[in-house]
Design a protein around this motif. Structure first.
Motif, PDB file in Angstrom:
ATOM      1  N   HIS A  11      -2.346  39.745  95.548  1.00 14.77           N
ATOM      2  CA  HIS A  11      -1.049  39.196  95.181  1.00 14.77           C
ATOM      3  C   HIS A  11      -0.846  39.265  93.664  1.00 14.77           C
ATOM      4  N   ALA A  12      -1.870  38.864  92.927  1.00 16.92           N
ATOM      5  CA  ALA A  12      -1.765  38.862  91.465  1.00 16.92           C
ATOM      6  C   ALA A  12      -1.695  40.289  90.913  1.00 16.92           C
ATOM      7  N   ALA A  13      -2.471  41.182  91.504  1.00 17.60           N
ATOM      8  CA  ALA A  13      -2.504  42.568  91.004  1.00 17.60           C
ATOM      9  C   ALA A  13      -1.151  43.247  91.186  1.00 17.60           C
ATOM     10  N   ALA A  14      -0.386  42.793  92.183  1.00 13.01           N
ATOM     11  CA  ALA A  14       0.945  43.379  92.410  1.00 13.01           C
ATOM     12  C   ALA A  14       1.838  43.183  91.186  1.00 13.01           C
ATOM     13  N   GLY A  15       1.553  42.171  90.369  1.00 12.07           N
ATOM     14  CA  GLY A  15       2.362  41.908  89.188  1.00 12.07           C
ATOM     15  C   GLY A  15       1.690  42.306  87.882  1.00 12.07           C
ATOM     16  N   CYS A  16       0.609  43.072  87.958  1.00  8.77           N
ATOM     17  CA  CYS A  16      -0.140  43.396  86.741  1.00  8.77           C
ATOM     18  C   CYS A  16       0.655  44.317  85.809  1.00  8.77           C
ATOM     19  N   GLN A  50       0.597  60.104  97.600  1.00  8.18           N
ATOM     20  CA  GLN A  50       0.769  59.460  98.917  1.00  8.18           C
ATOM     21  C   GLN A  50       0.405  57.975  98.865  1.00  8.18           C
ATOM     22  N   GLU A  51      -0.699  57.700  98.161  1.00 14.44           N
ATOM     23  CA  GLU A  51      -1.159  56.311  98.050  1.00 14.44           C
ATOM     24  C   GLU A  51      -0.114  55.463  97.332  1.00 14.44           C
ATOM     25  N   ASP A  52       0.485  56.051  96.293  1.00 13.93           N
ATOM     26  CA  ASP A  52       1.521  55.345  95.529  1.00 13.93           C
ATOM     27  C   ASP A  52       2.729  55.020  96.412  1.00 13.93           C
ATOM     28  N   ARG A  53       3.107  55.963  97.259  1.00 12.83           N
ATOM     29  CA  ARG A  53       4.274  55.734  98.125  1.00 12.83           C
ATOM     30  C   ARG A  53       3.969  54.732  99.223  1.00 12.83           C
ATOM     31  N   GLN A  54       2.747  54.856  99.805  1.00 13.40           N
ATOM     32  CA  GLN A  54       2.420  54.030 100.975  1.00 13.40           C
ATOM     33  C   GLN A  54       1.780  52.692 100.615  1.00 13.40           C
ATOM     34  N   GLY A  55       1.215  52.616  99.412  1.00 17.42           N
ATOM     35  CA  GLY A  55       0.622  51.353  98.980  1.00 17.42           C
ATOM     36  C   GLY A  55      -0.788  51.105  99.478  1.00 17.42           C
ATOM     37  N   ALA A  59       4.866  53.891  88.138  1.00 17.86           N
ATOM     38  CA  ALA A  59       4.344  53.941  89.503  1.00 17.86           C
ATOM     39  C   ALA A  59       5.224  53.104  90.432  1.00 17.86           C
ATOM     40  N   THR A  60       5.111  53.353  91.736  1.00 16.92           N
ATOM     41  CA  THR A  60       5.892  52.605  92.719  1.00 16.92           C
ATOM     42  C   THR A  60       5.358  51.195  92.907  1.00 16.92           C
ATOM     43  N   GLN A  61       4.033  51.081  92.977  1.00 22.17           N
ATOM     44  CA  GLN A  61       3.423  49.785  93.292  1.00 22.17           C
ATOM     45  C   GLN A  61       1.942  49.813  92.949  1.00 22.17           C
ATOM     46  N   THR A  62       1.367  48.641  92.832  1.00 28.03           N
ATOM     47  CA  THR A  62      -0.087  48.524  92.694  1.00 28.03           C
ATOM     48  C   THR A  62      -0.727  48.896  94.024  1.00 28.03           C
ATOM     49  N   ASN A  89     -10.098  51.683  93.950  1.00 29.88           N
ATOM     50  CA  ASN A  89     -10.035  52.667  92.870  1.00 29.88           C
ATOM     51  C   ASN A  89     -10.331  51.995  91.529  1.00 29.88           C
ATOM     52  N   ALA A  90     -10.807  52.802  90.582  1.00 35.13           N
ATOM     53  CA  ALA A  90     -11.081  52.284  89.239  1.00 35.13           C
ATOM     54  C   ALA A  90      -9.789  51.857  88.552  1.00 35.13           C
ATOM     55  N   VAL A  91      -8.704  52.577  88.852  1.00 36.34           N
ATOM     56  CA  VAL A  91      -7.391  52.292  88.257  1.00 36.34           C
ATOM     57  C   VAL A  91      -6.401  52.140  89.409  1.00 36.34           C
ATOM     58  N   LYS A  92      -5.567  51.100  89.355  1.00 35.04           N
ATOM     59  CA  LYS A  92      -4.796  50.717  90.536  1.00 35.04           C
ATOM     60  C   LYS A  92      -3.339  51.169  90.546  1.00 35.04           C
ATOM     61  N   HIS A  93      -2.894  51.817  89.507  1.00 33.85           N
ATOM     62  CA  HIS A  93      -1.546  52.407  89.541  1.00 33.85           C
ATOM     63  C   HIS A  93      -1.624  53.925  89.400  1.00 33.85           C
ATOM     64  N   PHE A  94      -0.814  54.620  90.154  1.00 35.55           N
ATOM     65  CA  PHE A  94      -0.717  56.084  90.107  1.00 35.55           C
ATOM     66  C   PHE A  94      -0.368  56.541  88.695  1.00 35.55           C
ATOM     67  N   SER A  95      -1.107  57.541  88.227  1.00 32.20           N
ATOM     68  CA  SER A  95      -0.859  58.113  86.905  1.00 32.20           C
ATOM     69  C   SER A  95      -0.422  59.563  87.096  1.00 32.20           C
ATOM     70  N   PHE A  96       0.727  59.911  86.555  1.00 35.66           N
ATOM     71  CA  PHE A  96       1.237  61.272  86.799  1.00 35.66           C
ATOM     72  C   PHE A  96       2.101  61.750  85.642  1.00 35.66           C
ATOM     73  N   THR A  97       2.281  63.062  85.616  1.00 35.33           N
ATOM     74  CA  THR A  97       3.308  63.648  84.754  1.00 35.33           C
ATOM     75  C   THR A  97       4.291  64.359  85.662  1.00 35.33           C
ATOM     76  N   LEU A  98       5.543  64.446  85.227  1.00 35.70           N
ATOM     77  CA  LEU A  98       6.560  65.121  86.033  1.00 35.70           C
ATOM     78  C   LEU A  98       6.582  66.605  85.703  1.00 35.70           C
ATOM     79  N   ARG A  99       6.554  67.419  86.744  1.00 39.67           N
ATOM     80  CA  ARG A  99       6.812  68.844  86.557  1.00 39.67           C
ATOM     81  C   ARG A  99       8.000  69.162  87.455  1.00 39.67           C
ATOM     82  N   GLY A 100       9.172  69.224  86.849  1.00 39.11           N
ATOM     83  CA  GLY A 100      10.390  69.262  87.653  1.00 39.11           C
ATOM     84  C   GLY A 100      10.474  67.948  88.405  1.00 39.11           C
ATOM     85  N   LYS A 101      10.579  68.055  89.737  1.00 39.07           N
ATOM     86  CA  LYS A 101      10.621  66.819  90.530  1.00 39.07           C
ATOM     87  C   LYS A 101       9.257  66.430  91.054  1.00 39.07           C
ATOM     88  N   ARG A 102       8.268  67.304  90.808  1.00 42.03           N
ATOM     89  CA  ARG A 102       6.936  67.023  91.347  1.00 42.03           C
ATOM     90  C   ARG A 102       6.156  66.091  90.437  1.00 42.03           C
TER      91      ARG A 102
END
Ligand code: URA
Ligand code: SF4
Length: 200
Positions: A19-24, A57-62, A33-36, A91-104
């Motif tokens: 619950h707390a990590a959801a607000g980190c 996928q993990e970022d979208r599905q949670g 990212a979409t969610q923790t 995971n060691a890090v709980k939010h998705f880390s990405f760069t945008l390449r176009g829409k990907r």
């Protein structure tokens, strides 16, 4: 990067932590990212598996390890004889880390500062679950848990003490999927999981 410590709940149990990590907002990754994506599994699990960072996928599905790497991980666990209900996955890090390449959204390795910022969550998960065996999946998890000097390539498959547990490092399942000789890479991965299986 103020780090996750100030977001930790007073009560250390898995529901309070999740619950707390959801607000980190302990580092900048929460912004895009979409969610923790917090760890999952029974508190009684004897094995804790630690990956790098949630993927697309993990970022979208949670949920951790629900994409291609997760399918390979499930196969490895089954072949190594490690039961799913004996496993807590995180995971060691709980939010998705990405760069945008176009829409990907292209997965990006978390930085050392992000790994450090997120470490309090992993530490709290370890103190609640208290696993007997920690399977360290790849260099990022190794950095978070075993320090900067640890080298997965040299020290994989060798149990090392970590608190009250034994840790075994192996390659990340995504690295197996990308390997030029995937069968060979999978064999090595499975051999390391089999070592882990003997330790609990
Ligand atoms: N890779 C990871 O390290 N973790 C996940 O949850 C998915 C892919
Ligand atoms: Fe907090 Fe970790 Fe997300 Fe950074 S990656 S905001 S430290 S949960």
């Amino acid at each position: 990067n103020k780090g996750a410590a100030e977001f930790l709940p007073d009560r250390l149990d898995l529901d309070s932590l999740r619950h707390a990590a959801a607000g980190c907002e302990g580092c900048g990754l929460y912004r895009n990212a979409t969610q923790t994506v917090f760890g999952e599994g029974p508190k009684e699990a004897r094995f804790m598996l630690v990956g790098e960072v949630p993927g697309d996928q993990e970022d979208r599905q949670g949920h951790p390890f629900v994409g291609p790497a997760g399918r390979l991980l499930d196969k490895g666990l089954e072949e190594a004889g490690i039961e799913r209900d004996d496993v807590y996955v995180t995971n060691a890090v709980k939010h998705f880390s990405f760069t945008l390449r176009g829409k990907r959204r292209i997965h990006q390795k978390p930085t050392a500062a992000e790994i450090t910022a997120c470490h309090p969550w992993l530490d709290a998960e370890l103190s609640v679950v208290r696993p007997e065996v920690i399977v360290v999946l790849g260099a990022t998890a190794a950095r978070s848990l075993l320090g900067r000097e640890f080298r997965v390539t040299r020290q994989r498959g060798e149990p090392v003490p970590l608190g009250d547990a034994l840790a075994v490092a192996t390659v990340h399942p995504s690295a197996v999927l990308r390997a030029p000789d995937r069968d060979l890479a999978y064999k090595g991965f499975l051999a390391d999981l089999r070592v882990a299986a003997t330790l609990a």
